[in-house]
Write a protein that holds these residues in place. Structure first.
Motif, PDB file in Angstrom:
ATOM      1  N   GLU A  30       0.832  -1.184   0.000  1.00 18.69           N
ATOM      2  CA  GLU A  30       0.000   0.000   0.000  1.00 18.69           C
ATOM      3  C   GLU A  30       0.875   1.246   0.000  1.00 18.69           C
ATOM      4  O   GLU A  30       1.832   1.366   0.745  1.00 18.69           O
ATOM      5  N   ASP A  31       0.534   2.194  -0.864  1.00 21.86           N
ATOM      6  CA  ASP A  31       1.322   3.407  -1.020  1.00 21.86           C
ATOM      7  C   ASP A  31       0.792   4.473  -0.061  1.00 21.86           C
ATOM      8  O   ASP A  31      -0.206   5.128  -0.328  1.00 21.86           O
ATOM      9  N   ILE A  32       1.427   4.618   1.103  1.00 23.79           N
ATOM     10  CA  ILE A  32       1.029   5.639   2.063  1.00 23.79           C
ATOM     11  C   ILE A  32       2.191   6.612   2.191  1.00 23.79           C
ATOM     12  O   ILE A  32       3.266   6.266   2.683  1.00 23.79           O
ATOM     13  N   THR A  33       1.980   7.813   1.693  1.00 17.83           N
ATOM     14  CA  THR A  33       3.013   8.824   1.785  1.00 17.83           C
ATOM     15  C   THR A  33       2.871   9.554   3.106  1.00 17.83           C
ATOM     16  O   THR A  33       1.785  10.041   3.448  1.00 17.83           O
ATOM     17  N   ILE A  34       3.927   9.597   3.884  1.00 13.11           N
ATOM     18  CA  ILE A  34       3.882  10.263   5.175  1.00 13.11           C
ATOM     19  C   ILE A  34       4.085  11.762   4.956  1.00 13.11           C
ATOM     20  O   ILE A  34       5.073  12.186   4.343  1.00 13.11           O
ATOM     21  N   PHE A  35       3.125  12.555   5.445  1.00  9.19           N
ATOM     22  CA  PHE A  35       3.217  14.000   5.301  1.00  9.19           C
ATOM     23  C   PHE A  35       2.703  14.647   6.587  1.00  9.19           C
ATOM     24  O   PHE A  35       2.060  13.996   7.418  1.00  9.19           O
ATOM     25  N   ARG A  36       2.987  15.906   6.755  1.00  4.39           N
ATOM     26  CA  ARG A  36       2.477  16.636   7.924  1.00  4.39           C
ATOM     27  C   ARG A  36       1.208  17.338   7.483  1.00  4.39           C
ATOM     28  O   ARG A  36       1.252  18.323   6.737  1.00  4.39           O
ATOM     29  N   PRO A  37       0.026  16.841   7.886  1.00  8.85           N
ATOM     30  CA  PRO A  37      -1.215  17.406   7.368  1.00  8.85           C
ATOM     31  C   PRO A  37      -1.514  18.794   7.936  1.00  8.85           C
ATOM     32  O   PRO A  37      -1.098  19.126   9.048  1.00  8.85           O
ATOM     33  N   GLU A  38      -2.239  19.566   7.159  1.00  6.33           N
ATOM     34  CA  GLU A  38      -2.667  20.894   7.594  1.00  6.33           C
ATOM     35  C   GLU A  38      -4.007  20.828   8.313  1.00  6.33           C
ATOM     36  O   GLU A  38      -4.627  21.861   8.580  1.00  6.33           O
ATOM     37  N   HIS A  39      -4.470  19.603   8.584  1.00  8.07           N
ATOM     38  CA  HIS A  39      -5.738  19.401   9.268  1.00  8.07           C
ATOM     39  C   HIS A  39      -5.602  18.112  10.081  1.00  8.07           C
ATOM     40  O   HIS A  39      -4.536  17.507  10.112  1.00  8.07           O
ATOM     41  N   GLN A  40      -6.662  17.708  10.709  1.00 11.54           N
ATOM     42  CA  GLN A  40      -6.641  16.420  11.402  1.00 11.54           C
ATOM     43  C   GLN A  40      -6.929  15.295  10.419  1.00 11.54           C
ATOM     44  O   GLN A  40      -7.727  15.452   9.497  1.00 11.54           O
TER      45      GLN A  40
ATOM     46  N   ALA B 245       2.662   0.628   8.687  1.00  6.26           N
ATOM     47  CA  ALA B 245       4.091   0.833   8.441  1.00  6.26           C
ATOM     48  C   ALA B 245       4.732   1.550   9.627  1.00  6.26           C
ATOM     49  O   ALA B 245       4.109   2.423  10.260  1.00  6.26           O
ATOM     50  N   LEU B 246       5.967   1.177   9.918  1.00  6.13           N
ATOM     51  CA  LEU B 246       6.669   1.787  11.051  1.00  6.13           C
ATOM     52  C   LEU B 246       6.765   3.302  10.888  1.00  6.13           C
ATOM     53  O   LEU B 246       6.636   4.054  11.864  1.00  6.13           O
ATOM     54  N   SER B 247       6.950   3.752   9.650  1.00  7.68           N
ATOM     55  CA  SER B 247       7.064   5.192   9.410  1.00  7.68           C
ATOM     56  C   SER B 247       5.802   5.933   9.829  1.00  7.68           C
ATOM     57  O   SER B 247       5.862   7.027  10.399  1.00  7.68           O
ATOM     58  N   LEU B 248       4.623   5.318   9.593  1.00  2.00           N
ATOM     59  CA  LEU B 248       3.369   5.951   9.989  1.00  2.00           C
ATOM     60  C   LEU B 248       3.183   5.887  11.501  1.00  2.00           C
ATOM     61  O   LEU B 248       2.681   6.833  12.121  1.00  2.00           O
ATOM     62  N   GLN B 249       3.587   4.773  12.115  1.00  3.40           N
ATOM     63  CA  GLN B 249       3.495   4.680  13.569  1.00  3.40           C
ATOM     64  C   GLN B 249       4.301   5.795  14.236  1.00  3.40           C
ATOM     65  O   GLN B 249       3.856   6.424  15.207  1.00  3.40           O
ATOM     66  N   LEU B 250       5.504   6.063  13.694  1.00  2.00           N
ATOM     67  CA  LEU B 250       6.364   7.100  14.269  1.00  2.00           C
ATOM     68  C   LEU B 250       5.821   8.495  14.007  1.00  2.00           C
ATOM     69  O   LEU B 250       6.004   9.412  14.820  1.00  2.00           O
ATOM     70  N   ALA B 251       5.131   8.678  12.886  1.00  2.00           N
ATOM     71  CA  ALA B 251       4.603  10.008  12.533  1.00  2.00           C
ATOM     72  C   ALA B 251       3.319  10.337  13.266  1.00  2.00           C
ATOM     73  O   ALA B 251       2.942  11.503  13.379  1.00  2.00           O
TER      74      ALA B 251
END
Length: 628
Positions: A96-106, A118-124
């Motif tokens: 699954e293609d999940i790009t980690i970004f800092r959202p401007e909303h919730q 993904a570990l990257s999403l858990q950390l973000a």
């Protein structure tokens, strides 16, 4: 995040009990977090029971949008995402293609397990929250806003402990009067779990491969190897009733994967069976398998897909498109991490060679009839070990042609027999339902013994075997072919590259039984032929392979692959004549050798008549009853 809903949105939400229940559950879990209290932008990761996850999505959208859901032209603006359930987008590697970004909303991510994230999403994530299923108070609140009859706390608590769909159904029910509390409070039976391969008896020849793929999948899960290093394209080959479907099911359980079962017949029967319907059904099966985090796609009756080399002109367009699409889908599926494709067939030779080549269904696992000990273990397994395998050997050793499916049927009948007499299952229950055993006349047993000793002497003379075991039966199952009255077993010496001399020696071994009968009795019986797999069938096919495939006959030519020499093969007249000549020549040589050894042949046959089993060891000599 919209903490407060207007009257219209609240009314719409409360009319849907599943959405309202999960709205309550989400609010309860998120209340007290900084993200919820301060309405702060960022990532909220929610772990939800799989049975509730899609209801949680609907509720989360209400929380995030105030019920005013709209289309989003990219994933960066979508407020709610579901992970691990039918991925919305895949990369070329299938993850699954999940790009980690800092959202401007919730933004809320929902997953049924933290392992799927993904570990990257858990950390973000700014906060990770476990969402418990709806509580008894949520059930009471949902019934109140639905305007149905109130329930007391004990009943609400009993309802909340049920599976998700039961909770929803009971919450929405107008009246719960007369509902039996005992039904709701008794322990919920765990679903019957189908076995893993480790728990099943049999499949002896396939065990090494099973252990290898288990290790490969374990290494892949630990990121020690890429998915491309796993044996993920498999063909199961074996006669009917040998347990190919059970093998695929048990393998999926062993690996912790989902099973996606289908068949070529099911594809062909989809809708009207037109080409478009067939291709759509096939694509749907593959899509279902590749959408999961780990799946075994099991395609039964794979031989029905056909072979382009043998298709008639009027079927070539349809068949060619079907096979072409199957090749594309298989190649794509096997590239997706966690997807294994297994085909099953009784007729390997009828499948297009492009399907079976390396990179597709390249691993061929042969599922044969069970051996002596395996038959007893399979029957004991179906009795849940109420009868020991060692005690069942006296029965199963006489059922040498029985399949695992037949053994399961026999077990059901024996258990039924025990229930009818209201007793504990015993060996006598098994014996009572066995097919009738017919005693063989001594003259027939004598002929069978001569026949088997003929094979044995030719095997010893060939130099290809050193130890030979022989066993003959005193009784036969009614309807069983007399060709199975004797069994000879020997292990061939390892021959990586047999010569024409070796192949001709094998033909003489196959002809040794009928030649021995003529030497001793002056005539031959039907014991060498009559059924597929008989002595003459094997000798004839080997002769055709020798001259038509291996190029070891009069002409140095290749006419067909060895696997094409089957019941559908129609040889050219000159090829048939050459095979007839080989069989006649080798039969004369076999009879000549056995005539010289007639005294030895008759002595060994007499011993076999008495003892019913014999062991011939080149280094030790001849022993009866398998003992020195």
């Amino acid at each position: 995040m919209h903490h407060h809903l207007d009257n219209k949105v609240f009314t719409e939400t409360s009319s849907n009990p599943a959405k309202f229940l999960m709205l309550c559950a989400l609010g309860r879990a998120l209340r007290g977090t900084a993200q919820f209290e301060n309405n702060a932008k960022g990532i909220i990761l929610c772990i939800v029971d799989q049975a509730w996850i899609w209801h949680a999505r609907s509720a989360a959208i209400v929380l995030m949008t105030g019920g005013r859901e709209r289309s989003y032209y990219d994933d960066f603006r979508r407020p709610v995402h579901v992970i691990g359930e039918k991925p919305r987008r895949t990369t070329s590697k299938g993850t699954e293609d999940i790009t980690i970004f800092r959202p401007e909303h919730q933004v809320i991510y929902l997953a049924s397990s933290l392992d799927d994230v993904a570990l990257s999403l858990q950390l973000a994530a700014d906060v990770i929250v476990n969402i418990s299923p709806p509580t008894a108070r949520h059930v009471m609140a949902a019934r109140k806003v639905l305007g149905v009859e109130d329930v007391d706390m004990p009943l609400a608590e009993a309802i909340a402990k049920q599976p998700a769909e039961m909770v929803i159904g009971l919450t929405a029910r107008s009246s719960l009067k007369g509902l039996d509390m005992a039904t709701l409070t008794k322990p919920i039976s765990a679903p019957v779990r189908s076995p893993t391969l480790s728990e099943l008896p049999g499949y002896g020849a396939a065990r090494p491969w099973v252990e290898a793929i288990k290790q490969d999948v374990a290494d892949w899960r630990e990121h020690a190897i890429p998915w491309s290093d796993v044996d993920r394209g498999v063909l199961l080959v074996g006669p009917p009733g040998t347990g190919k479907t059970l093998f695929a099911t048990a393998l999926a359980n062993e690996l912790g994967f989902d099973l996606v079962p289908t068949s070529v017949g099911a594809w062909q029967g989809s809708n009207n069976g037109y080409l478009g319907d067939m291709l759509a059904a096939m694509s749907k099966s593959f899509s279902d398998a590749t959408s999961r985090s780990g799946a075994v796609l099991f395609v039964d009756e794979l031989d029905a897909i056909g072979d382009r080399a043998t298709m008639r002109t009027d079927h070539s367009y349809y068949g060619g498109n079907v096979i072409g699409r199957f090749l594309d889908l298989t190649t794509h599926a096997l590239e997706q991490p966690g997807t294994i494709v297994i085909g099953a067939t009784n007729y390997e030779h009828m499948i297009d060679s492009a399907i079976l080549r390396s990179g597709r269904l390249e691993t061929h696992v042969y599922v044969e009839l069970p051996e002596d000990q395996e038959r007893a273990e399979i029957l004991a397994y179906h009795f849940k070990q109420a009868l020991a395998a060692k005690d069942l050997r006296e029965i199963t050793d006489k059922l040498r042609l029985i399949t695992p499916a037949d053994l399961e049927k026999l077990a059901r009948a024996a258990k039924r027999s025990a229930r009818v007499r209201k007793g504990v299952l015993s060996i006598q229950d098994v014996k009572a339902i066995l097919p009738a055993q017919v005693p063989l006349p001594e003259a027939v047993v004598h002929r069978i013994c001569v026949h088997e000793i003929g094979h044995a002497l030719m095997a010893m003379a060939s130099g290809l075997a050193d130890v030979i075991s022989i066993r003959v039966e005193s009784h036969m199952v009614q309807g069983q072919p007399v060709q199975d009255g004797g069994r000879l077993h020997y292990k061939m010496r390892n021959e990586a590259l047999p010569t024409d001399k070796d192949l001709l020696a094998k033909i003489r071994i196959m002809l040794g039984g009928t030649a021995a009968e003529e030497v001793v009795f002056g005539n031959r019986s039907i014991g060498a032929g009559g059924v597929e797999g008989s002595d003459l069938d094997q000798a004839t096919r080997l002769a055709y392979r020798l001259v038509g495939s291996y190029g070891l006959g009069k002409w140095l030519r290749y006419q067909m692959g060895t696997n094409r020499v089957d019941e559908s093969f129609v040889p050219a007249p000159e090829l048939r004549a050459e095979v007839d000549g080989i069989l006649a020549r080798e039969y004369r040589a076999t009879k000549e050798l056995l005539s010289k050894e007639k005294a030895h042949l008759m002595r060994l046959a007499a011993e076999l008549v008495v003892d019913r089993q014999l062991l011939i060891d080149k280094n030790v000599g001849t022993t009866s009853n398998g003992k020195d």
